[in-house]
Design a protein around this motif. Structure first.
Motif, short mmCIF file in Angstrom:
data_model
loop_
_atom_site.label_atom_id
_atom_site.label_comp_id
_atom_site.label_asym_id
_atom_site.label_seq_id
_atom_site.Cartn_x
_atom_site.Cartn_y
_atom_site.Cartn_z
N MET A 1 14.79 1.42 -7.14
CA MET A 1 13.84 0.19 -7.35
C MET A 1 13.41 -0.04 -5.56
N ARG A 2 12.54 0.19 -5.42
CA ARG A 2 12.19 -0.63 -4.03
C ARG A 2 12.11 -1.52 -3.87
N LYS A 3 12.60 -1.43 -2.33
CA LYS A 3 13.11 -3.10 -1.69
C LYS A 3 11.80 -3.44 -1.39
N ASN A 4 11.83 -5.03 -1.13
CA ASN A 4 10.41 -5.76 -0.77
C ASN A 4 10.74 -6.64 0.35
N ILE A 5 9.86 -6.85 1.61
CA ILE A 5 9.88 -7.92 2.84
C ILE A 5 8.99 -8.09 3.15
N VAL A 6 9.12 -9.62 2.83
CA VAL A 6 7.89 -11.07 3.75
C VAL A 6 8.29 -10.88 5.63
N ILE A 7 7.30 -10.38 6.17
CA ILE A 7 7.73 -10.68 7.53
C ILE A 7 6.34 -11.75 8.37
N LEU A 8 7.25 -12.97 8.35
CA LEU A 8 6.16 -13.86 9.50
C LEU A 8 6.10 -13.89 10.29
N GLY A 9 4.88 -13.76 11.23
CA GLY A 9 4.45 -12.86 12.85
C GLY A 9 4.22 -11.83 13.07
N GLY A 10 3.97 -11.12 11.56
CA GLY A 10 4.54 -9.09 11.38
C GLY A 10 2.86 -9.18 12.24
N SER A 11 2.00 -9.14 12.95
CA SER A 11 0.62 -9.20 13.61
C SER A 11 0.93 -8.85 14.60
N ALA B 1 8.11 -4.54 11.34
CA ALA B 1 7.37 -3.96 9.92
C ALA B 1 7.13 -2.69 9.96
N ILE B 2 7.32 -1.70 11.04
CA ILE B 2 6.60 -0.16 11.29
C ILE B 2 8.48 0.12 11.11
N ARG B 3 9.15 0.29 11.70
CA ARG B 3 10.99 -0.37 11.28
C ARG B 3 11.37 0.01 9.24
N ASN C 1 9.16 2.73 7.58
CA ASN C 1 9.75 3.62 7.40
C ASN C 1 10.87 3.82 6.72
N GLU C 2 10.87 3.24 6.60
CA GLU C 2 13.15 2.76 5.85
C GLU C 2 12.29 2.79 4.35
N LEU D 1 0.88 1.59 8.67
CA LEU D 1 2.07 1.85 8.16
C LEU D 1 2.59 2.49 7.28
N HIS D 2 3.72 3.42 7.29
CA HIS D 2 3.84 4.25 6.30
C HIS D 2 4.19 4.29 5.17
#
Length: 135
Positions: A1-11, A19-21, A24-25, A46-47
């Motif tokens: 199952m695909r994992k989720n990440i939330v990035i505050l200040g990711g812009s 976010a890019i890394r 890619n993972e 993003l990929h």
């Protein structure tokens, strides 16, 4: 199952690099920042598919609640939360006004704590919260 990440200040900066890394993972990435157009630029670069952008001011409680609802509806769970928000006006630490210091604390300290508190119900056992700041 695909994992989720939330990035505050990711812009931009470190958050954008994270976010890019993670994209890619193979993670599904939600980039949240104060400028929606910048989050969209990152998401479009993003990929992979299914990444999301969200406009949020972390010093605004209503916007944090909106972020919670959006995240719950779109991702259901958050495996990793990265708090990488920051503001900088290039002011020297000594001699800066207390208004500037208070604004910095509102965003980089209280904002990150409030977002973490809001999203904790979506973080399963074994999930991670990572705070990155510079005050």
């Amino acid at each position: 199952m695909r994992k989720n990440i939330v990035i505050l200040g990711g812009s931009s900066g470190i958050g954008k690099a994270i976010a890019i890394r993670f994209a890619n993972e193979g993670f599904r990435v939600l980039v949240a920042a104060i400028e929606k157009d910048k989050t969209d630029e990152v998401i479009n670069s993003l990929h992979g598919k299914g990444h999301l952008g969200f406009k949020v001011n972390v010093s605004n409680g209503e916007e944090i609640e909106d972020l919670f609802r959006f995240t719950k509806n779109e991702l259901i769970k958050v495996d990793v939360l990265i708090n990488s928000v920051g503001i900088s006006k290039g002011c020297p630490a000594i001699g800066s006004s207390f208004d500037y210091w208070n604004r910095s604390l509102d965003v980089m300290l209280y904002g990150t704590v409030n977002v973490a508190r809001a999203l904790v119900p979506l973080i399963p056992s074994g999930g991670r919260i990572i705070n990155i700041t510079s005050i």
